[in-house]
Design a protein around this motif. Structure first.
Motif, mmCIF file in Angstrom:
data_model
loop_
_atom_site.group_PDB
_atom_site.id
_atom_site.type_symbol
_atom_site.label_atom_id
_atom_site.label_comp_id
_atom_site.label_asym_id
_atom_site.label_seq_id
_atom_site.Cartn_x
_atom_site.Cartn_y
_atom_site.Cartn_z
ATOM 1 N N ARG A 186 44.617 27.375 36.921
ATOM 2 C CA ARG A 186 45.106 27.797 38.238
ATOM 3 C C ARG A 186 46.601 28.082 38.198
ATOM 4 O O ARG A 186 47.077 29.028 38.834
ATOM 5 C CB ARG A 186 44.779 26.730 39.284
ATOM 6 N N GLU A 187 47.360 27.250 37.466
ATOM 7 C CA GLU A 187 48.808 27.482 37.350
ATOM 8 C C GLU A 187 49.098 28.838 36.731
ATOM 9 O O GLU A 187 50.087 29.501 37.085
ATOM 10 C CB GLU A 187 49.441 26.376 36.511
ATOM 11 N N LEU A 188 48.251 29.263 35.806
ATOM 12 C CA LEU A 188 48.419 30.560 35.142
ATOM 13 C C LEU A 188 47.950 31.721 36.015
ATOM 14 O O LEU A 188 48.136 32.883 35.658
ATOM 15 C CB LEU A 188 47.654 30.573 33.824
ATOM 16 N N GLY A 189 47.317 31.418 37.139
ATOM 17 C CA GLY A 189 46.806 32.466 38.011
ATOM 18 C C GLY A 189 45.460 32.992 37.581
ATOM 19 O O GLY A 189 45.011 34.026 38.081
ATOM 20 N N GLY A 190 44.802 32.291 36.653
ATOM 21 C CA GLY A 190 43.484 32.734 36.192
ATOM 22 C C GLY A 190 43.566 33.983 35.340
ATOM 23 O O GLY A 190 44.617 34.349 34.805
ATOM 24 N N HIS A 191 42.446 34.652 35.198
ATOM 25 C CA HIS A 191 42.402 35.892 34.425
ATOM 26 C C HIS A 191 43.103 37.014 35.174
ATOM 27 O O HIS A 191 42.967 37.146 36.392
ATOM 28 C CB HIS A 191 40.948 36.304 34.170
ATOM 29 N N ASP A 192 43.838 37.821 34.447
ATOM 30 C CA ASP A 192 44.531 38.981 35.003
ATOM 31 C C ASP A 192 43.510 40.107 35.139
ATOM 32 O O ASP A 192 43.009 40.640 34.142
ATOM 33 C CB ASP A 192 45.676 39.391 34.081
ATOM 34 N N LEU A 193 43.226 40.516 36.380
ATOM 35 C CA LEU A 193 42.123 41.450 36.630
ATOM 36 C C LEU A 193 42.462 42.903 36.297
ATOM 37 O O LEU A 193 41.596 43.774 36.425
ATOM 38 C CB LEU A 193 41.660 41.334 38.083
ATOM 39 N N GLN A 194 43.688 43.161 35.847
ATOM 40 C CA GLN A 194 43.963 44.527 35.375
ATOM 41 C C GLN A 194 43.244 44.797 34.055
ATOM 42 O O GLN A 194 43.073 45.953 33.663
ATOM 43 C CB GLN A 194 45.459 44.747 35.194
ATOM 44 N N PHE A 195 42.813 43.717 33.378
ATOM 45 C CA PHE A 195 42.098 43.856 32.109
ATOM 46 C C PHE A 195 40.603 43.631 32.337
ATOM 47 O O PHE A 195 40.203 42.659 32.965
ATOM 48 C CB PHE A 195 42.617 42.850 31.079
ATOM 49 N N PHE B 104 26.738 29.320 44.036
ATOM 50 C CA PHE B 104 27.488 30.115 44.994
ATOM 51 C C PHE B 104 27.133 31.586 44.800
ATOM 52 O O PHE B 104 26.886 32.026 43.673
ATOM 53 C CB PHE B 104 28.996 29.933 44.807
ATOM 54 N N CYS B 105 27.131 32.314 45.869
ATOM 55 C CA CYS B 105 26.833 33.747 45.799
ATOM 56 C C CYS B 105 27.824 34.488 46.683
ATOM 57 O O CYS B 105 28.054 34.103 47.837
ATOM 58 C CB CYS B 105 25.397 34.010 46.270
ATOM 59 N N GLY B 106 28.443 35.515 46.136
ATOM 60 C CA GLY B 106 29.400 36.281 46.918
ATOM 61 C C GLY B 106 29.858 37.501 46.149
ATOM 62 O O GLY B 106 29.536 37.674 44.971
ATOM 63 N N PRO B 107 30.618 38.374 46.797
ATOM 64 C CA PRO B 107 31.097 39.578 46.116
ATOM 65 C C PRO B 107 32.182 39.257 45.111
ATOM 66 O O PRO B 107 32.976 38.319 45.298
ATOM 67 C CB PRO B 107 31.651 40.432 47.265
ATOM 68 N N ASP B 108 32.235 39.997 44.023
ATOM 69 C CA ASP B 108 33.335 39.889 43.063
ATOM 70 C C ASP B 108 33.598 41.262 42.480
ATOM 71 O O ASP B 108 32.761 42.152 42.524
ATOM 72 C CB ASP B 108 33.026 38.864 41.970
ATOM 73 N N LYS B 109 34.792 41.417 41.919
ATOM 74 C CA LYS B 109 35.206 42.719 41.402
ATOM 75 C C LYS B 109 34.802 42.939 39.950
ATOM 76 O O LYS B 109 34.732 44.085 39.498
ATOM 77 C CB LYS B 109 36.726 42.856 41.521
ATOM 78 N N SER B 110 34.583 41.853 39.209
ATOM 79 C CA SER B 110 34.299 41.967 37.788
ATOM 80 C C SER B 110 33.854 40.607 37.260
ATOM 81 O O SER B 110 33.878 39.597 37.986
ATOM 82 C CB SER B 110 35.552 42.419 37.023
ATOM 83 N N LEU B 111 33.472 40.586 35.992
ATOM 84 C CA LEU B 111 33.120 39.333 35.329
ATOM 85 C C LEU B 111 34.258 38.324 35.434
ATOM 86 O O LEU B 111 34.048 37.149 35.771
ATOM 87 C CB LEU B 111 32.803 39.618 33.858
ATOM 88 N N TYR B 112 35.494 38.762 35.162
ATOM 89 C CA TYR B 112 36.623 37.839 35.153
ATOM 90 C C TYR B 112 37.013 37.407 36.561
ATOM 91 O O TYR B 112 37.462 36.275 36.769
ATOM 92 C CB TYR B 112 37.811 38.472 34.428
ATOM 93 N N ASP B 113 36.829 38.271 37.539
ATOM 94 C CA ASP B 113 37.064 37.885 38.921
ATOM 95 C C ASP B 113 36.059 36.815 39.332
ATOM 96 O O ASP B 113 36.410 35.846 40.021
ATOM 97 C CB ASP B 113 36.940 39.105 39.833
ATOM 98 N N ALA B 114 34.803 36.961 38.898
ATOM 99 C CA ALA B 114 33.777 35.960 39.194
ATOM 100 C C ALA B 114 34.160 34.615 38.578
ATOM 101 O O ALA B 114 33.999 33.556 39.207
ATOM 102 C CB ALA B 114 32.430 36.429 38.665
ATOM 103 N N MET B 115 34.680 34.625 37.344
ATOM 104 C CA MET B 115 35.120 33.380 36.706
ATOM 105 C C MET B 115 36.250 32.737 37.500
ATOM 106 O O MET B 115 36.263 31.514 37.714
ATOM 107 C CB MET B 115 35.571 33.660 35.275
ATOM 108 N N ASN B 116 37.211 33.547 37.936
ATOM 109 C CA ASN B 116 38.320 33.009 38.728
ATOM 110 C C ASN B 116 37.809 32.350 40.004
ATOM 111 O O ASN B 116 38.257 31.262 40.386
ATOM 112 C CB ASN B 116 39.302 34.126 39.093
#
Length: 303
Positions: free
Chosen positions: A178-187, A82-94
């Motif tokens: 998914r229940e946890l909402g994935g990685h918190d992108l503030q970090f 898959f290829c698409g925009p992401d905000k960060s490494l952790y956003d890409a993982m989510n």
């Protein structure tokens, strides 16, 4: 986060690798080795998810060519790109977890490796039908000079202070993530620790396996200790709130806790008192308290 529909052919594990501009970083050989390592796994009930954050240096073409070559092999492990925009490494993982089909997810960085062809099969055999919320194993750390350090001691008792095990040496149920909402992108550098801390504090059950699950190249996002210390200070304030209000301590004081590797005794005591019904957190608080008490009488220590 939404889960894909379940089928009879649901893979046991989705291995997730996120990428961006690897050629520019001189990591094209490493990611090809990562791809090959997944393909050699004796456990075949897995898939490999590649998420690329819109690379502009030829990485997209490199990956598509490698994946095309894998598809032509006999009995390949499926690779979904898959290829698409992401905000960060952790956003890409989510985003990648949202797209995966596996029961468990395992994050494998583009310059890290699986330790051997049988590692996932060994985990599958040990786990059997138990199906814990998460599974954590050993990590082999590779220093910049090539020296290796095998981390075999696995324990959750240090979770209040630091990562209790390698993020890349953990299989977590996709539904739990998914229940946890994935990685918190503030970090930006400790989102993996924050997610593991939230998971354990929420009462999800883990299983330790004495099996190497990751060969981890030292360096990268979390290697900036100053940034990590600042984020850990915010992470603790966020996650300790149900147990202990630490807002009276300044941000700089909390950063110092990270540098010293210990909490003030009152903080550890308050968490212990409020976590009696949570055995894992209570043991971690007791460990933290014992460490702080021991160091309080070691007057010769500066940390």
């Amino acid at each position: 986060m939404s889960a894909p529909s379940e089928t009879e052919n649901t893979p046991l594990v989705s291995v997730i690798t996120v990428t961006r501009n690897l050629i520019e970083a001189g990591r094209e050989d490493a990611v090809l080795e990562t791809l090959r390592g997944v393909q050699t796994q004796s456990l075949r009930n897995i898939e490999h998810i590649i998420w690329d954050g819109e690379s502009t240096d030829g990485t997209q073409e490199l990956l598509k060519g490698a994946i095309g070559g894998i598809a032509g092999n006999p009995d390949p492990i499926p690779v979904r790109y898959f290829c698409g925009p992401d905000k960060s490494l952790y956003d890409a993982m989510n985003k990648a977890v949202d797209l995966c089909s596996g029961e468990y997810v395992l994050f494998l960085n583009s310059d890290d490796r699986l330790p051997g062809p049988d590692c996932l099969q060994k985990v599958s055999t040990i786990v059997g039908e138990r199906r814990p919320d998460f599974i954590y194993g050993e990590t082999v750390f590779v220093e910049k000079d090539g020296r290796e350090r095998h981390a075999r001691r696995l324990t959750l008792k240090s979770v209040l202070q630091r990562m209790p095990f390698g993020h890349n040496a953990m299989l977590v149920r996709a539904s739990v993530f998914r229940e946890l909402g994935g990685h918190d992108l503030q970090f930006h550098s400790v989102a993996d620790y924050d997610m593991i801390l939230r998971m354990i504090m929420a009462g999800y059950k883990g299983l330790r396996v004495q099996v190497p699950l990751s060969v981890f190249q030292k360096g990268g996002v979390s290697a900036d200790t100053a940034a990590a210390g600042s984020e850990m200070a915010r992470c603790w304030e966020k996650n300790f709130a149900p147990y202990c209000d630490i807002s009276s301590y300044s941000h700089d004081e909390r950063v110092e806790w990270y540098r010293m590797g210990q909490f003030p005794i009152p903080v550890a005591l308050k968490i212990l008192r409020q976590s009696i019904a949570q055995p894992v957190i209570a043991r971690a608080a007791l460990y933290s308290l014992a460490k702080s008490l021991r160091r309080s009488v070691q007057f010769w220590r500066r940390y």
